[in-house]
Design a protein around this motif. Structure first.
Motif, short mmCIF file in Angstrom:
data_model
loop_
_atom_site.label_atom_id
_atom_site.label_comp_id
_atom_site.label_asym_id
_atom_site.label_seq_id
_atom_site.Cartn_x
_atom_site.Cartn_y
_atom_site.Cartn_z
N UNK A 19 27.98 36.91 44.65
CA UNK A 19 28.33 38.13 45.31
C UNK A 19 29.35 38.62 44.70
N UNK A 20 29.31 39.98 44.68
CA UNK A 20 30.37 40.73 44.17
C UNK A 20 31.14 41.60 45.23
N UNK A 21 32.17 41.03 45.36
CA UNK A 21 33.21 41.84 46.35
C UNK A 21 34.27 42.62 45.64
N UNK A 22 34.39 43.99 46.12
CA UNK A 22 35.12 44.84 45.34
C UNK A 22 36.66 44.72 45.95
N UNK A 23 36.79 44.13 47.02
CA UNK A 23 38.02 44.17 47.57
C UNK A 23 39.33 43.44 46.78
N UNK A 24 40.24 43.96 46.57
CA UNK A 24 41.34 43.51 45.68
C UNK A 24 42.48 43.08 46.52
N UNK A 25 42.60 42.97 47.90
CA UNK A 25 43.82 43.06 48.69
C UNK A 25 43.78 41.42 48.89
N UNK A 26 45.22 40.83 48.86
CA UNK A 26 45.35 39.64 49.61
C UNK A 26 45.17 38.48 48.62
N UNK A 27 45.14 37.48 49.14
CA UNK A 27 44.60 35.99 48.13
C UNK A 27 43.41 36.11 47.76
N UNK A 28 42.86 35.69 46.53
CA UNK A 28 41.80 35.74 46.23
C UNK A 28 40.69 34.69 47.16
N UNK A 29 39.54 34.90 47.16
CA UNK A 29 39.08 33.92 48.04
C UNK A 29 38.57 32.63 47.49
N UNK A 30 38.43 31.54 47.96
CA UNK A 30 38.28 30.36 47.43
C UNK A 30 36.69 30.16 47.16
N UNK A 31 36.24 30.30 45.97
CA UNK A 31 34.88 30.26 45.57
C UNK A 31 34.26 28.92 45.39
N UNK A 32 33.14 28.84 45.41
CA UNK A 32 32.26 27.52 45.46
C UNK A 32 32.62 26.83 44.11
N UNK A 33 32.82 27.74 42.88
CA UNK A 33 32.96 26.83 41.61
C UNK A 33 34.32 26.22 41.77
#
Length: 107
Positions: free
Chosen positions: A61-75
């Motif tokens: 998925x490509x999320x273009x939201x740049x606010x807050x802490x980055x999401x924890x990805x599966x990788x």
């Protein structure tokens, strides 16, 4: 846990800890089972050919939201699990060795 409590004859009101119930029944902690399942899927992805969509990252998925802490990805989660369990990423290419490495023994 509800099924395990029923199996042992306890209810929540008995205030018996989950760890005691799991030890009595002989079930591994859910956290370890989740890690095992995630690493099993990682092994499947690693053994796919490089041009496969799942292996090349086309399905990300490509999320273009740049606010807050980055999401924890599966990788990132898989990398953390590999480091925590001291397993090399290259071991996934050998299915039998990978299964032995990610197996969670039942208590």
């Amino acid at each position: 846990m509800r099924m395990l409590r029923w199996f042992c004859g306890h209810i929540r009101r008995d205030r018996v800890r989950n760890e005691e119930i799991r030890a009595r029944v002989g079930v591994a902690p859910i956290e370890e089972k989740l890690i095992q399942h995630r690493l099993r899927w990682f092994g499947h992805v690693q053994r796919r050919p490089p041009e496969a969509p799942v292996h090349s990252g086309v399905l990300k998925r490509s999320d273009n939201v740049k606010r807050g802490r980055p999401r924890l990805t599966w990788d990132a989660t898989v990398k953390r699990d590999l480091k925590e369990w001291n397993i090399a990423k290259e071991l996934a290419m050998d299915r039998s060795a990978w299964r032995l490495a990610i197996n969670v023994p039942e208590p």
